[in-house]
Design a protein around this motif. Sequence first.
Motif, PDB file in Angstrom:
ATOM      1  N   VAL A  19      35.690  38.967  50.845  1.00 13.64           N
ATOM      2  CA  VAL A  19      36.788  38.434  50.035  1.00 13.64           C
ATOM      3  C   VAL A  19      36.253  38.211  48.630  1.00 13.64           C
ATOM      4  O   VAL A  19      35.284  37.483  48.440  1.00 13.64           O
ATOM      5  N   THR A  20      36.880  38.876  47.653  1.00 14.26           N
ATOM      6  CA  THR A  20      36.384  38.759  46.284  1.00 14.26           C
ATOM      7  C   THR A  20      37.436  39.192  45.273  1.00 14.26           C
ATOM      8  O   THR A  20      38.382  39.896  45.607  1.00 14.26           O
ATOM      9  N   GLN A  21      37.215  38.787  44.043  1.00 11.97           N
ATOM     10  CA  GLN A  21      37.982  39.269  42.900  1.00 11.97           C
ATOM     11  C   GLN A  21      37.044  39.931  41.884  1.00 11.97           C
ATOM     12  O   GLN A  21      37.460  40.328  40.813  1.00 11.97           O
ATOM     13  N   VAL A  22      35.780  40.075  42.242  1.00  7.39           N
ATOM     14  CA  VAL A  22      34.752  40.588  41.347  1.00  7.39           C
ATOM     15  C   VAL A  22      34.621  42.107  41.519  1.00  7.39           C
ATOM     16  O   VAL A  22      34.234  42.581  42.587  1.00  7.39           O
ATOM     17  N   PRO A  23      34.940  42.884  40.485  1.00  5.45           N
ATOM     18  CA  PRO A  23      34.869  44.346  40.596  1.00  5.45           C
ATOM     19  C   PRO A  23      33.508  44.875  41.045  1.00  5.45           C
ATOM     20  O   PRO A  23      33.446  45.841  41.811  1.00  5.45           O
ATOM     21  N   LEU A  52      44.945  42.982  41.110  1.00  3.61           N
ATOM     22  CA  LEU A  52      44.866  41.531  41.237  1.00  3.61           C
ATOM     23  C   LEU A  52      45.490  40.810  40.048  1.00  3.61           C
ATOM     24  O   LEU A  52      45.370  41.256  38.912  1.00  3.61           O
ATOM     25  N   ASP A  53      46.127  39.676  40.332  1.00  5.34           N
ATOM     26  CA  ASP A  53      46.634  38.788  39.291  1.00  5.34           C
ATOM     27  C   ASP A  53      45.582  37.696  39.102  1.00  5.34           C
ATOM     28  O   ASP A  53      45.517  36.738  39.878  1.00  5.34           O
ATOM     29  N   TYR A  54      44.754  37.843  38.105  1.00  3.30           N
ATOM     30  CA  TYR A  54      43.650  36.916  37.882  1.00  3.30           C
ATOM     31  C   TYR A  54      44.146  35.542  37.441  1.00  3.30           C
ATOM     32  O   TYR A  54      43.511  34.536  37.730  1.00  3.30           O
ATOM     33  N   GLU A  55      45.263  35.498  36.744  1.00  2.81           N
ATOM     34  CA  GLU A  55      45.801  34.208  36.316  1.00  2.81           C
ATOM     35  C   GLU A  55      46.249  33.381  37.522  1.00  2.81           C
ATOM     36  O   GLU A  55      46.014  32.176  37.590  1.00  2.81           O
ATOM     37  N   ARG A  56      46.885  34.035  38.485  1.00  7.06           N
ATOM     38  CA  ARG A  56      47.333  33.362  39.702  1.00  7.06           C
ATOM     39  C   ARG A  56      46.141  33.020  40.603  1.00  7.06           C
ATOM     40  O   ARG A  56      46.168  32.042  41.344  1.00  7.06           O
ATOM     41  N   GLY A  57      45.106  33.858  40.554  1.00 10.05           N
ATOM     42  CA  GLY A  57      43.928  33.633  41.389  1.00 10.05           C
ATOM     43  C   GLY A  57      43.943  34.463  42.658  1.00 10.05           C
ATOM     44  O   GLY A  57      43.795  33.933  43.757  1.00 10.05           O
ATOM     45  N   ASP A  58      44.130  35.770  42.517  1.00  3.95           N
ATOM     46  CA  ASP A  58      44.160  36.669  43.676  1.00  3.95           C
ATOM     47  C   ASP A  58      42.751  37.115  44.062  1.00  3.95           C
ATOM     48  O   ASP A  58      41.846  37.182  43.228  1.00  3.95           O
ATOM     49  N   ASP A  59      42.600  37.463  45.333  1.00  2.00           N
ATOM     50  CA  ASP A  59      41.384  38.062  45.877  1.00  2.00           C
ATOM     51  C   ASP A  59      41.779  39.270  46.713  1.00  2.00           C
ATOM     52  O   ASP A  59      42.897  39.330  47.225  1.00  2.00           O
ATOM     53  N   LEU A  60      40.846  40.173  46.900  1.00  2.00           N
ATOM     54  CA  LEU A  60      41.005  41.260  47.866  1.00  2.00           C
ATOM     55  C   LEU A  60      40.311  40.861  49.161  1.00  2.00           C
ATOM     56  O   LEU A  60      39.231  40.264  49.127  1.00  2.00           O
ATOM     57  N   LEU A  61      40.925  41.184  50.291  1.00  2.00           N
ATOM     58  CA  LEU A  61      40.260  41.104  51.585  1.00  2.00           C
ATOM     59  C   LEU A  61      39.865  42.531  51.932  1.00  2.00           C
ATOM     60  O   LEU A  61      40.728  43.383  52.156  1.00  2.00           O
ATOM     61  N   GLN A  62      38.572  42.824  51.914  1.00  2.00           N
ATOM     62  CA  GLN A  62      38.083  44.148  52.261  1.00  2.00           C
ATOM     63  C   GLN A  62      37.541  44.124  53.684  1.00  2.00           C
ATOM     64  O   GLN A  62      36.840  43.180  54.071  1.00  2.00           O
ATOM     65  N   LEU A  63      37.857  45.166  54.438  1.00  2.00           N
ATOM     66  CA  LEU A  63      37.312  45.353  55.779  1.00  2.00           C
ATOM     67  C   LEU A  63      36.673  46.728  55.849  1.00  2.00           C
ATOM     68  O   LEU A  63      37.208  47.697  55.302  1.00  2.00           O
TER      69      LEU A  63
END
Length: 195
Positions: free
Chosen positions: A63-67, A158-169
């Motif tokens: 789980v991250t928002q970091v490219p 991702l919407d960084y202002e809202r605070g989104d993350d990706l769930l990667q599997l």
Amino acid sequence: IAFNALAVMDLSLNGRQQEVVHLGLVMVDPGQRSQGLSWVLYGLTCLLIFMRNQLRPFWISNVTQVPAVVGLVAQNFSSVYPVPEAADRRSFAHVLLARQIMRGHRHVFGVGEEAGFEEDRFVISNAYTGGSDGLKKTYEEAAKHRDDVYNEFCRRTLDYERGDDLLQLGQMDLNAARRYLTESVPRESLRHLLL
């Protein structure tokens, strides 16, 4: 210098118990970044688990928002979803595991119950609500990947202002282990690692 917090989640897939290894939070001293530590922090642990499992594939989550991290996971594991490449689509197994993770394991990565989950894109919306509040970044603050395709994918998804993350599997399997040993481990460290 560096810290990696892995967690194991017990899930079910096709009527069988699956241990899913959550890659967890990685913290690296700012003075040590870009020093080639990622092969040790993520890959080595997963390779050792893979060997302990007698080379049987296992699932990983992230789980991250970091490219930079999105790209690291996409490049080093197999069957990863989501990724920028359109050919890599989610499977039914991805969906089943994601549903279980979001239903009963949010605490593993510090996401509160009020956060949403966009199942079609594997985006956790308003993710910084359950203890991870201080980790929220703007797109400009997030560490970028050297391959701009991952940076653009995160910026667009991702919407960084809202605070989104990706769930990667994804999976650690023989292909991922081979890629890890041939592409991620520095040549001078490969002999020591094999010993």
